[in-house]
Write an enzyme that holds these catalytic residues in place. Structure first.
Site, PDB file in Angstrom:
ATOM      1  N   ARG A  92      -7.346   4.967  -0.089  1.00 11.72           N
ATOM      2  CA  ARG A  92      -6.435   3.829  -0.250  1.00 11.72           C
ATOM      3  C   ARG A  92      -5.020   4.281  -0.605  1.00 11.72           C
ATOM      4  O   ARG A  92      -4.052   3.818  -0.050  1.00 11.72           O
ATOM      5  CB  ARG A  92      -6.951   2.884  -1.336  1.00 11.72           C
ATOM      6  CG  ARG A  92      -8.101   2.049  -0.878  1.00 11.72           C
ATOM      7  CD  ARG A  92      -8.769   1.380  -2.032  1.00 11.72           C
ATOM      8  NE  ARG A  92      -9.242   2.373  -2.983  1.00 11.72           N
ATOM      9  CZ  ARG A  92     -10.074   2.137  -3.979  1.00 11.72           C
ATOM     10  NH1 ARG A  92     -10.516   0.927  -4.180  1.00 11.72           N
ATOM     11  NH2 ARG A  92     -10.471   3.097  -4.779  1.00 11.72           N
ATOM     12  N   SER A 130     -14.314  -2.352  -5.750  1.00 13.34           N
ATOM     13  CA  SER A 130     -15.479  -3.021  -6.356  1.00 13.34           C
ATOM     14  C   SER A 130     -15.109  -3.479  -7.763  1.00 13.34           C
ATOM     15  O   SER A 130     -15.533  -4.553  -8.200  1.00 13.34           O
ATOM     16  CB  SER A 130     -16.664  -2.061  -6.422  1.00 13.34           C
ATOM     17  OG  SER A 130     -17.011  -1.612  -5.140  1.00 13.34           O
TER      18      SER A 130
END
Ligand code: PNS
Length: 161
Positions: A92, A130
């Site tokens: 990311r 998450s």
């Protein structure tokens, strides 16, 4: 024949993970999503290994060349036992890089024949994790656009007060 492993804790699987899996499934013949038991994760996992596997299975069912398996050994040993030639991981931002670089170097030392590929996150999922899905759900925030609806329901059930 290129069979690759997309590993992770998937606690729970997010749209960012799914994006990496979808792109891997387009590039390689077979993709194994490896759900790590991650029993030594600080604070433990919210979902059990079987729950994380079931959620990952349901949201990847549309991909014909993707299968989901759990593992509780070293990634390099699991990779060898299922005959994959490479690992595919999403990146990311630079914050991911240090950890992923360390893991890739360690895995290279343990199994130099196992290649690691990194897929840059799509800009839509750059901030998705998450952890933020769990934090949102625990405070009754919407997880739309972060996790698939089915996972959002599981989160709300587990964390919604
Ligand atoms: O989703 P995550 O937590 O970033 O995934 C990390 C994962 C599961 C890929 C990593 O922890 C892993 O490879 N676990 C298996 C055990 C292992 O090989 N650990 C590395 C050496 S200590």
């Amino acid at each position: 024949m290129h069979r690759v492993l997309v590993p992770g804790t998937f606690d729970p699987i997010t749209l960012g993970h799914l994006d990496v899996i979808r792109r891997a499934s387009g590039m390689f013949d077979e993709v194994v999503v490896g759900v790590a038991a991650s029993t030594n994760k600080r604070g433990g996992t919210l979902f059990t290994l079987n729950e994380r596997i079931d959620l990952a299975r349901e949201v990847t069912a549309e991909f014909e060349n993707v299968e989901v398996m759990g593992f509780d050994n070293l990634l390099v040993d699991f990779a060898a036992s299922i005959d994959v030639t490479a690992v595919v991981k999403g990146l990311r931002a630079t914050t991911d890089f240090e950890y992923e670089f360390q893991m890739a170097m360690l895995n290279f030392r343990l199994a130099p024949e196992l290649e690691t590929f990194f897929v840059m996150s799509s800009p839509d999922y750059m901030y998705v994790s998450s952890s933020i899905a769990k934090e949102l759900a625990s405070m009754h925030g919407s997880t739309e656009g972060i996790v698939p609806p089915l996972v959002g329901e599981a989160l709300a059930k587990r964390l919604g007060k």
